[in-house]
Design an enzyme around this catalytic site. Structure first.
Site, mmCIF file in Angstrom:
data_model
loop_
_atom_site.group_PDB
_atom_site.id
_atom_site.type_symbol
_atom_site.label_atom_id
_atom_site.label_comp_id
_atom_site.label_asym_id
_atom_site.label_seq_id
_atom_site.Cartn_x
_atom_site.Cartn_y
_atom_site.Cartn_z
ATOM 1 C CE LYS A 107 -55.034 15.384 5.235
ATOM 2 N NZ LYS A 107 -54.446 15.820 3.953
HETATM 3 C C1 LIG Z 1 -53.550 16.933 3.908
HETATM 4 C C2 LIG Z 1 -52.605 16.963 2.765
HETATM 5 C C3 LIG Z 1 -51.442 17.757 2.779
HETATM 6 C C4 LIG Z 1 -51.118 18.719 3.901
HETATM 7 O O1 LIG Z 1 -50.801 18.088 5.102
HETATM 8 P P1 LIG Z 1 -50.813 18.917 6.485
HETATM 9 O O2 LIG Z 1 -50.502 17.932 7.536
HETATM 10 O O3 LIG Z 1 -52.205 19.481 6.613
HETATM 11 O O4 LIG Z 1 -49.798 20.001 6.358
HETATM 12 C C5 LIG Z 1 -50.573 17.670 1.705
HETATM 13 N N1 LIG Z 1 -50.844 16.876 0.651
HETATM 14 C C6 LIG Z 1 -51.955 16.105 0.588
HETATM 15 C C7 LIG Z 1 -52.200 15.269 -0.616
HETATM 16 C C8 LIG Z 1 -52.878 16.109 1.642
HETATM 17 O O5 LIG Z 1 -53.971 15.355 1.566
#
Ligand SMILES: *Cc1c(COP(=O)(O)O)cnc(C)c1O
Length: 434
Positions: A107
């Site tokens: 993210k």
């Molecule tokens: C947010 C997250 C996900 C999921 O991603 P999405 O875009 O919400 O499907 C998977 N793994 C980790 C470690 C995350 O922080």
């Protein structure tokens, strides 16, 4: 580029407005009016392009003219200040490591890009924007870090007391400056409910500009399409049939991959790898979409009962069920299977995955059963030390902390405890006056 609301009851708007609002006035998600595929030559010559050149070509149509070419290039350069390595485990499976950013979560890219866009929109403006975000763990840290020190933007993060890991809590409570952490006496759903209530509170929104920093925001969602191009760049000379397996929660990341496909990236299939929260797996099996309350798992960033970006995926495939099924498969795995996968990856390849990546690996395994000639890339969405308890217990080995994590562990937590929506509202109004 104009954006329209997927609820179709709000006027079209610009990139800038879509970023500042987060959600359309009719509560729909924004989606680009038009997607112009990149020329074939772009993908044929992709290995001669740098990451920043790829990213610029891929996203410019969604951003220009609201941000000029030069500024966009700077934003991208600043956003992508770390590596995105591919690790080939064998001739059928690779992993794309998305955890080399400042908070070691994928993210980071979306958060950094969005923060810099908002900062740019606010350069000549004294109106401050407040980013309100609820987190079950990783979002909070990435957003806090991405927005740290950004002029004109205040960030308020709500997290459930005692429900995030120690590392995650440190990442979101120790930065100071324009970042405030609110420790909520409740669970993640309570945090999320308070945030939703704030967005719907006309009294509050008439006093301050609130926006969201989760993947409903186009500036956090779209930059994730870069990953798929970076992976393709590294693998396309070696493998013909590349498939991605994406550990999915709100389906923002996978949906960005599908946008890369719309731009012409020659990927024919995606695998949504899910934990026990299996709304989409069930939908593909039954054609019935049945959201349910989330259940807690060891891959907790994917504990989502009603994935907010699924509606964008429906739009991409024109709301046609058979087109969707051609492009997407989905599998759901238990915690027990996830633990066994962590162990298997370690024993077979001497590679340490995190629980989310392990679910992605299982998605690859399922796909390869029927497509033995594919090369499946699973996305490693977080560094394994962010889920230290589970990882060390399963692989029966100590894992050392990387410097980014080590650095926050000694800092002092600062958080304000609140328990009701009235507390939150009073806090925001007070802060806005200050
Ligand atoms: C947010 C997250 C996900 C999921 O991603 P999405 O875009 O919400 O499907 C998977 N793994 C980790 C470690 C995350 O922080």
């Amino acid at each position: 580029m104009d954006y329209f609301s997927l609820n179709k009851k709000a006027p079209n708007t610009s990139f800038k407005d879509a970023v500042i609002r987060g959600l359309a006035p009719d509560k729909g998600l924004y989606f680009p009016e038009h997607i112009e595929a990149l020329p074939k030559s772009f993908f044929e010559n992709i290995d001669h392009l740098s990451h920043t050149e790829i990213a610029f070509q891929a996203i410019k149509q969604f951003v220009i003219p609201d941000i000029s070419e030069d500024v966009l290039k700077d934003i991208i350069e600043d956003t992508l200040c770390f590596d995105f390595p591919i690790v080939e485990l064998d001739k059928n499976i690779s992993t794309l490591e998305l955890f080399h950013g400042p908070t070691m979560a994928f993210k980071d890219v979306g958060a950094r890009f969005m923060a810099r866009c908002l900062a740019h929109f606010n350069t000549n403006n004294t109106n401050e924007v407040t980013v309100l975000v609820a987190t079950s763990g990783d979002t909070g840290g990435a957003v806090a870090n991405g927005f740290l020190g950004i002029k004109g933007v205040n960030v308020v993060i709500l997290y459930p007391s005692g429900k995030v890991s120690e590392i995650q809590e440190k990442q979101l409570t120790t930065l100071g400056q324009n970042i405030t952490a609110l420790e909520i006496d409740g669970v993640f759903d309570d945090c999320q409910d308070m945030v939703k209530r704030a967005f719907l509170d006309d009294d509050l929104t008439s006093k301050m500009q609130l926006t969201s920093a989760n993947s409903i925001n186009v500036a956090r969602w779209l930059p994730q399409l870069f990953y798929f191009m970076f992976a393709y760049r590294q693998l396309h000379k070696k493998y013909d049939d590349i498939v991605f397996s994406i550990p999915s929660g709100n389906f923002g990341n996978i949906c960005a991959g599908m946008m890369a496909q719309q731009l012409g990236l020659p990927i024919k299939h995606f695998v949504a790898a899910n934990n026990a929260n299996n709304v989409v797996t069930e939908y593909l099996n039954t054609e019935t979409y049945n959201p349910k309350p989330s259940v807690q798992t060891i891959s907790n960033a994917m504990d989502v009962g009603n994935p907010s970006n699924f509606i964008r995926i429906q739009e991409i495939y024109k709301n046609n069920f058979s087109t969707l099924k051609e492009n997407l498969s989905s599998y759901s795995f238990t915690d027990q299977q996830t633990r066994a996968a962590l162990k298997d990856i370690y024993k077979t390849y001497n590679y340490i995955a995190d629980p989310h990546g392990a679910v992605g690996y299982l998605g690859c395994k399922s796909h390869l059963k029927n497509h033995p000639n594919s090369h499946c890339v699973f996305l490693e969405t977080a560094h394994p030390t962010k889920f230290l308890d589970v990882v060390e217990e399963v692989i029966e080995t100590k894992v050392s902390l990387p410097p980014q994590i080590e650095a926050v562990m000694d800092k002092v937590k600062v958080a304000t405890s609140i328990s009701t929506y009235a507390d939150l509202k009073a806090f925001l109004i007070q802060k806005n006056k200050a």
